[in-house]
Design an enzyme around this catalytic site. Structure first.
Site, PDB file in Angstrom:
ATOM      1  N   GLU A 158       0.868  -1.186   0.000  1.00  0.00           N
ATOM      2  CA  GLU A 158       0.000   0.000   0.000  1.00  0.00           C
ATOM      3  C   GLU A 158       0.902   1.232   0.000  1.00  0.00           C
ATOM      4  OE1 GLU A 158      -3.080   2.018   3.073  1.00  0.00           O
ATOM      5  OE2 GLU A 158      -3.121  -0.167   3.025  1.00  0.00           O
ATOM      6  N   ASP A 166      -4.917   9.858   9.382  1.00  0.00           N
ATOM      7  CA  ASP A 166      -3.575   9.365   9.713  1.00  0.00           C
ATOM      8  C   ASP A 166      -3.157   9.731  11.124  1.00  0.00           C
ATOM      9  OD1 ASP A 166      -3.450   8.432   7.152  1.00  0.00           O
ATOM     10  OD2 ASP A 166      -2.269  10.103   6.373  1.00  0.00           O
TER      11      ASP A 166
END
Length: 258
Positions: A47, A58
């Site tokens: 990824e 995040d």
């Protein structure tokens, strides 16, 4: 290859270890080198994050990696160019993790053309609501690139079923409420949530967010078809502790034989 290359990563009961790397953190040569290393080490899918200035999903480790990439002047075009070059050497599936803004700023048609050229097999857009996925879903289907859905522990099961009914590749089951990052352990309800998700889809289900130890990996691949490890992989790559990444991969593969 697209969707088929992702399918092959889960064939015959294979458990997938999916490491996350931030595109351009350390430079584009480093990105290519890390992809080569992860491919050789036996990762199932890689990824690749597209850095963005407002990464709402995040945690701090991935945010810092994204900031380093942006500060060094890395561009989306540069990341695609690096992927085009490394794709000639590796067959590992590429899944891009990108917020919607970089896709639209680049131009969605141009973005998807570049994905095709770089051999990208799937794309995850964490801030794209299911109701708005037609912004890019038809173009991705045409290009044979999987739009991989995120489902969360807080979503009602009816919504999860709806999201998964139109999905391809695999289902990314978020195992914590909140952002990515390292966790100590997972609550019991996560197990029943993952089992519920699995019972409502024919697609492989991959657990991600907060997976940071071999024990987490072993626990998750007992229930799921694979794991995504992000913050911890970034940390280990940064500190040159690559043998620990190999141990994570080993822990995943051992569960295939269990």
């Amino acid at each position: 290859m697209g969707v088929e290359r992702i399918k092959a990563a889960f064939e015959n009961g294979k458990k997938a270890f999916i490491p996350y790397v931030m595109g351009g953190d350390g430079g584009l040569e480093i990105l290519k080198e890390r992809i080569r290393f992860l491919d050789e080490a036996g990762a199932s899918i890689v990824e690749i994050g597209i850095p963005f200035s407002d990464p709402v999903a995040d945690g701090p480790t991935i945010q810092r990696a994204g900031k380093r990439a942006l500060d060094s002047g890395v561009t989306v075009k540069g990341i695609f160019q690096a992927l085009i070059e490394v794709r000639k050497e590796v067959q590992i599936p590429f899944v891009l993790m990108t917020y919607l803004n970089p896709v639209l700023a680049f131009g969605k048609e141009r973005f998807i053309e570049n994905c095709m050229e770089a051999g990208v097999d799937g794309i995850i857009v964490p801030d794209l609501p299911y109701e708005e996925q037609d912004i890019i879903a038809p173009l991705l289907r045409e290009a044979n690139i999987a739009l991989i859905p995120l489902v969360t522990v807080t979503s009602p099961i009816e919504r999860i079923k709806k999201i998964m009914s139109e999905s391809e590749g695999f289902v990314y089951a978020v195992t914590v409420a909140g952002v990515t990052g390292v966790r100590q352990n997972f609550k019991d309800e996560i197990h029943s949530y993952l089992e519920k998700v699995k019972s409502h889809t024919h697609l492989p289900v991959v657990a991600g967010f907060g997976i940071s130890t071999k024990e987490h990996v072993e626990e998750m691949v007992t229930i799921c078809d694979g794991v995504v490890v992000g913050s911890k992989v970034i940390e280990l790559l940064e500190n040159e502790k690559r043998e620990e990444i190999c141990e994570f991969i080993q822990a995943t593969k051992q569960k295939e034989e269990a």
